[in-house]
Design a protein around this motif. Structure first.
Motif, PDB file in Angstrom:
ATOM      1  N   VAL A  87       0.898  -1.095  -0.098  1.00  0.00           N
ATOM      2  CA  VAL A  87       0.147  -0.022   0.088  1.00  0.00           C
ATOM      3  C   VAL A  87       0.760   1.335  -0.029  1.00  0.00           C
ATOM      4  O   VAL A  87       0.654   2.234  -0.668  1.00  0.00           O
ATOM      5  N   GLU A  88       1.872   1.308   0.875  1.00  0.00           N
ATOM      6  CA  GLU A  88       2.802   2.560   0.872  1.00  0.00           C
ATOM      7  C   GLU A  88       3.582   2.554  -0.695  1.00  0.00           C
ATOM      8  O   GLU A  88       3.545   3.713  -0.997  1.00  0.00           O
ATOM      9  N   HIS A  89       4.008   1.629  -1.099  1.00  0.00           N
ATOM     10  CA  HIS A  89       4.411   1.542  -2.113  1.00  0.00           C
ATOM     11  C   HIS A  89       3.645   2.122  -3.470  1.00  0.00           C
ATOM     12  O   HIS A  89       3.970   3.111  -4.225  1.00  0.00           O
ATOM     13  N   ALA A  94       1.791   6.725  -6.663  1.00  0.00           N
ATOM     14  CA  ALA A  94       0.614   7.591  -7.103  1.00  0.00           C
ATOM     15  C   ALA A  94       1.188   9.347  -6.661  1.00  0.00           C
ATOM     16  O   ALA A  94       0.845   9.839  -7.660  1.00  0.00           O
ATOM     17  N   ALA A  95       1.583   9.377  -5.862  1.00  0.00           N
ATOM     18  CA  ALA A  95       2.340  10.659  -5.434  1.00  0.00           C
ATOM     19  C   ALA A  95       3.121  11.103  -6.524  1.00  0.00           C
ATOM     20  O   ALA A  95       3.383  12.306  -6.782  1.00  0.00           O
ATOM     21  N   GLY A 100       4.679  14.666  -6.864  1.00  0.00           N
ATOM     22  CA  GLY A 100       5.503  14.150  -5.769  1.00  0.00           C
ATOM     23  C   GLY A 100       6.074  15.088  -4.723  1.00  0.00           C
ATOM     24  O   GLY A 100       5.041  15.760  -4.206  1.00  0.00           O
ATOM     25  N   GLY A 101       7.255  15.237  -4.695  1.00  0.00           N
ATOM     26  CA  GLY A 101       7.895  16.302  -3.697  1.00  0.00           C
ATOM     27  C   GLY A 101       8.070  17.599  -4.522  1.00  0.00           C
ATOM     28  O   GLY A 101       8.874  18.480  -3.767  1.00  0.00           O
ATOM     29  N   GLN A 102       7.485  17.872  -5.556  1.00  0.00           N
ATOM     30  CA  GLN A 102       7.652  19.465  -6.154  1.00  0.00           C
ATOM     31  C   GLN A 102       6.941  20.221  -5.295  1.00  0.00           C
ATOM     32  O   GLN A 102       6.130  20.086  -4.508  1.00  0.00           O
TER      33      GLN A 102
END
Length: 122
Positions: A87-89, A94-95, A100-102
């Motif tokens: 699930v975390e993967h 998906a993020a 994601g981290g942008q």
């Protein structure tokens, strides 16, 4: 008398690292089978393999202080941890698809330079 796996789980929890070395060969094949079962519901191009899933779950379990009841309890908890890893993967993937981290920037009309009416038409 306790079955060998239960005895080794109790010894491992008690801090006996040698018990862990004896436990792994006894449960490893079954853990891989459980991991393959968990992976069946995943997409075909999944980057995790069953072996990596077993290892990741085991690393997470090594840092816990669970009072193991028996073999079935160990396998049930391990299966749940494997599912959490998947699930975390999936959430991380998906993020990443959504930036994601942008850094997100909000548009603020006050911060924009003044525009003349003829600039807007152009």
């Amino acid at each position: 008398m306790k079955e060998p796996i239960t005895r080794l789980l109790v010894e491992w929890r008690g801090g006996n690292e040698a018990a862990l070395g004896k436990l792994l060969p006894l449960v490893y094949d079954e853990l891989r089978r459980l991991a393959r079962t968990q992976m069946r519901g995943e997409r075909s191009d999944h980057t995790l393999q069953a072996t990596a899933l077993v290892h990741e779950a085991f690393v997470r379990l090594a840092d816990t202080d669970i009072d193991w009841k028996d073999r079935a309890h160990f396998l049930g908890v391990t299966t749940r941890v494997m599912r959490q890893v998947l699930v975390e993967h999936a959430r991380a993937r998906a993020a990443a698809k959504r930036g994601g981290g942008q850094v997100q920037v909000t548009l603020d009309e006050k911060a924009a330079p003044e525009r003349r009416a003829w600039d807007m038409v152009a």
